[in-house]
Design a protein around this motif. Structure first.
Motif, PDB file in Angstrom:
ATOM      1  N   ILE A  71      43.509  38.559  55.493  1.00  0.00           N
ATOM      2  CA  ILE A  71      42.234  39.247  55.262  1.00  0.00           C
ATOM      3  C   ILE A  71      42.431  40.400  54.277  1.00  0.00           C
ATOM      4  N   SER A  72      43.533  41.140  54.446  1.00  0.00           N
ATOM      5  CA  SER A  72      43.822  42.256  53.542  1.00  0.00           C
ATOM      6  C   SER A  72      44.073  41.761  52.123  1.00  0.00           C
ATOM      7  N   ASN A  73      44.820  40.668  51.996  1.00  0.00           N
ATOM      8  CA  ASN A  73      45.092  40.110  50.658  1.00  0.00           C
ATOM      9  C   ASN A  73      43.804  39.642  49.990  1.00  0.00           C
ATOM     10  N   LEU A  74      42.931  38.987  50.765  1.00  0.00           N
ATOM     11  CA  LEU A  74      41.663  38.530  50.201  1.00  0.00           C
ATOM     12  C   LEU A  74      40.816  39.717  49.755  1.00  0.00           C
ATOM     13  N   SER A  75      40.808  40.797  50.533  1.00  0.00           N
ATOM     14  CA  SER A  75      40.048  41.987  50.156  1.00  0.00           C
ATOM     15  C   SER A  75      40.558  42.575  48.850  1.00  0.00           C
ATOM     16  N   GLN A  76      41.871  42.612  48.695  1.00  0.00           N
ATOM     17  CA  GLN A  76      42.444  43.166  47.458  1.00  0.00           C
ATOM     18  C   GLN A  76      42.121  42.284  46.260  1.00  0.00           C
ATOM     19  N   ILE A  77      42.086  40.955  46.490  1.00  0.00           N
ATOM     20  CA  ILE A  77      41.710  40.055  45.396  1.00  0.00           C
ATOM     21  C   ILE A  77      40.268  40.325  44.974  1.00  0.00           C
ATOM     22  N   ILE A  78      39.387  40.490  45.955  1.00  0.00           N
ATOM     23  CA  ILE A  78      37.985  40.754  45.632  1.00  0.00           C
ATOM     24  C   ILE A  78      37.842  42.095  44.925  1.00  0.00           C
ATOM     25  N   LEU A  79      38.641  43.091  45.312  1.00  0.00           N
ATOM     26  CA  LEU A  79      38.555  44.411  44.705  1.00  0.00           C
ATOM     27  C   LEU A  79      39.053  44.439  43.267  1.00  0.00           C
ATOM     28  N   LYS A  80      39.678  43.361  42.826  1.00  0.00           N
ATOM     29  CA  LYS A  80      40.072  43.300  41.414  1.00  0.00           C
ATOM     30  C   LYS A  80      38.851  43.205  40.498  1.00  0.00           C
ATOM     31  N   ASN A  81      37.745  42.759  41.083  1.00  0.00           N
ATOM     32  CA  ASN A  81      36.493  42.786  40.318  1.00  0.00           C
ATOM     33  C   ASN A  81      36.148  44.243  40.045  1.00  0.00           C
ATOM     34  N   ARG A  82      35.993  44.599  38.786  1.00  0.00           N
ATOM     35  CA  ARG A  82      35.817  45.998  38.408  1.00  0.00           C
ATOM     36  C   ARG A  82      34.519  46.593  38.934  1.00  0.00           C
ATOM     37  N   LEU A  83      33.580  45.733  39.345  1.00  0.00           N
ATOM     38  CA  LEU A  83      32.319  46.247  39.871  1.00  0.00           C
ATOM     39  C   LEU A  83      32.444  46.710  41.321  1.00  0.00           C
ATOM     40  N   ILE A  84      33.264  46.026  42.097  1.00  0.00           N
ATOM     41  CA  ILE A  84      33.326  46.242  43.538  1.00  0.00           C
ATOM     42  C   ILE A  84      34.282  47.391  43.852  1.00  0.00           C
ATOM     43  N   LYS A 144      30.877  38.540  59.158  1.00  0.00           N
ATOM     44  CA  LYS A 144      30.168  38.905  57.930  1.00  0.00           C
ATOM     45  C   LYS A 144      31.033  39.880  57.121  1.00  0.00           C
ATOM     46  N   PHE A 145      30.686  40.025  55.893  1.00  0.00           N
ATOM     47  CA  PHE A 145      31.388  40.961  55.013  1.00  0.00           C
ATOM     48  C   PHE A 145      30.351  41.756  54.227  1.00  0.00           C
ATOM     49  N   GLU A 146      30.769  42.896  53.746  1.00  0.00           N
ATOM     50  CA  GLU A 146      29.915  43.757  52.927  1.00  0.00           C
ATOM     51  C   GLU A 146      30.673  44.137  51.657  1.00  0.00           C
ATOM     52  N   LEU A 147      30.041  43.895  50.523  1.00  0.00           N
ATOM     53  CA  LEU A 147      30.627  44.275  49.237  1.00  0.00           C
ATOM     54  C   LEU A 147      29.849  45.466  48.688  1.00  0.00           C
ATOM     55  N   PHE A 148      30.557  46.554  48.419  1.00  0.00           N
ATOM     56  CA  PHE A 148      29.938  47.745  47.828  1.00  0.00           C
ATOM     57  C   PHE A 148      30.297  47.778  46.338  1.00  0.00           C
ATOM     58  N   TYR A 149      29.279  47.851  45.543  1.00  0.00           N
ATOM     59  CA  TYR A 149      29.512  47.818  44.101  1.00  0.00           C
ATOM     60  C   TYR A 149      28.712  48.938  43.435  1.00  0.00           C
ATOM     61  N   THR A 150      29.096  49.241  42.222  1.00  0.00           N
ATOM     62  CA  THR A 150      28.437  50.302  41.463  1.00  0.00           C
ATOM     63  C   THR A 150      28.006  49.768  40.102  1.00  0.00           C
ATOM     64  N   GLU A 151      26.906  50.312  39.619  1.00  0.00           N
ATOM     65  CA  GLU A 151      26.431  49.953  38.279  1.00  0.00           C
ATOM     66  C   GLU A 151      26.943  50.929  37.230  1.00  0.00           C
ATOM     67  N   GLU A 152      27.930  51.725  37.633  1.00  0.00           N
ATOM     68  CA  GLU A 152      28.522  52.663  36.664  1.00  0.00           C
ATOM     69  C   GLU A 152      29.109  51.911  35.477  1.00  0.00           C
ATOM     70  N   PHE A 153      29.680  50.743  35.784  1.00  0.00           N
ATOM     71  CA  PHE A 153      30.207  49.896  34.714  1.00  0.00           C
ATOM     72  C   PHE A 153      29.106  49.538  33.733  1.00  0.00           C
ATOM     73  N   LEU A 154      27.924  49.209  34.263  1.00  0.00           N
ATOM     74  CA  LEU A 154      26.792  48.863  33.406  1.00  0.00           C
ATOM     75  C   LEU A 154      26.399  50.043  32.524  1.00  0.00           C
ATOM     76  N   ASN A 155      26.277  51.219  33.146  1.00  0.00           N
ATOM     77  CA  ASN A 155      25.892  52.410  32.387  1.00  0.00           C
ATOM     78  C   ASN A 155      26.943  52.781  31.344  1.00  0.00           C
ATOM     79  N   ASN A 156      28.220  52.705  31.736  1.00  0.00           N
ATOM     80  CA  ASN A 156      29.287  53.031  30.781  1.00  0.00           C
ATOM     81  C   ASN A 156      29.313  52.043  29.627  1.00  0.00           C
ATOM     82  N   ALA A 157      29.127  50.766  29.957  1.00  0.00           N
ATOM     83  CA  ALA A 157      29.133  49.742  28.898  1.00  0.00           C
ATOM     84  C   ALA A 157      27.971  49.948  27.936  1.00  0.00           C
ATOM     85  N   LEU A 158      26.795  50.263  28.486  1.00  0.00           N
ATOM     86  CA  LEU A 158      25.637  50.518  27.621  1.00  0.00           C
ATOM     87  C   LEU A 158      25.865  51.757  26.769  1.00  0.00           C
TER      88      LEU A 158
END
Length: 277
Positions: A71-84, A144-158
């Motif tokens: 479970i921990s390894n899967l979480s770290q894989i998901i966290l490689k997504n720069r949004l999450i 269930k799982f919860e993914l917390f993400y930020t749109e800071e990437f969107l704002n920075n990219a824009l």
């Protein structure tokens, strides 16, 4: 005076170019900002959808078996997504695990921290959002799982995209201004020189000024050569006029001498005087 005129023309041309380029840059920046925002928003949606799909499939068996390391390894894989930025995992209603990125992470350089309590959105972080999904195994919801993400990437990219566009427009404006200023000076210089010669001729009535002919085949070359031809014709007319005046003056002297001799002969009653044809 003519240097002052050239500076005024250059200033007006530069102002006009800057105004036009500024207007175009604002319009294009707003237009491409909307397009980029739409594309990046679609990218965020696709990225989150992939993460949710991966989580739904990946967490199922580890939660069923409660394999903490997987479970921990899967979480770290998901966290490689720069949004999450954080992942909460639950077994039905029981909290199992939470992994978050360290707040000081930059790009792909970050540290994953294991939390003992579920991650919650801080009150001062309005740009953080949440997406959740069920973990299904054998047609049964096992958690269930919860993914917390930020749109800071969107704002920075824009912001980066707009900055690049503005810099590109500024560079383009500088280059266009330099090229047009050079072209304007190339056009204005011979025209102002003709104006200077025309003023000098009008003030001094001096048509002896020599005008260098131009080898240009554009409108400016035609204007310069036409003006040179006109001055040459006026000079020839001046020469002819002066020659006629000299002849008339000489004839006037001869006639005055002749009439003086005739008057003298009349006054003295000397009828022996003769005039050659």
């Amino acid at each position: 005076m003519f240097d002052k005129i050239r500076r005024k023309i250059a200033a007006k041309l530069a102002f006009l170019i800057i105004l036009v380029v500024t207007f175009i840059s604002v319009v294009f920046t707003l237009y491409f900002s909307q397009i980029n925002k739409k594309n990046l928003t679609e990218y965020i949606d696709i990225s989150l959808s992939n993460a949710i799909h991966f989580a739904q499939m990946g967490y199922a068996q580890p939660i069923w078996d409660y394999n903490e390391s997987e479970i921990s390894n899967l979480s770290q894989i998901i966290l490689k997504n720069r949004l999450i930025i954080a992942v909460n995992v639950f077994d039905n209603d029981a909290f199992l695990m939470c992994n978050i990125k360290r707040e000081s992470y930059k790009e792909t350089l970050y540290e994953v921290i294991r939390m003992k309590t579920p991650y919650q959105i801080p009150l001062d972080q309005k740009n953080i959002k949440i997406k959740s999904g069920e973990i299904v195994l054998k047609n049964k919801a096992v958690g269930k799982f919860e993914l917390f993400y930020t749109e800071e990437f969107l704002n920075n990219a824009l912001s980066e995209s707009n900055t690049r566009m503005i810099v590109a427009f500024i560079i383009t404006a500088v280059l266009i201004t330099a090229v047009l200023m050079f072209g304007a000076d190339r056009i204005n210089r011979p025209i102002l020189e003709l104006a200077r010669i025309a003023v000098k001729i009008a003030d001094n009535n001096d048509f002896s000024i020599q005008i260098k002919r131009s080898d240009r085949i554009d409108e400016v070359g035609i204007l310069v050569n036409g003006f040179a031809n006109m001055i040459e014709q006026i000079r020839q007319k001046e020469i002819e006029k002066n020659s006629i005046y000299d002849t008339l003056e000489k004839n006037l002297i001869r006639f005055n001498a002749l009439f003086a001799a005739l008057q003298k002969a009349i006054d003295t009653s000397d009828y022996s005087m003769r005039m050659n044809p």
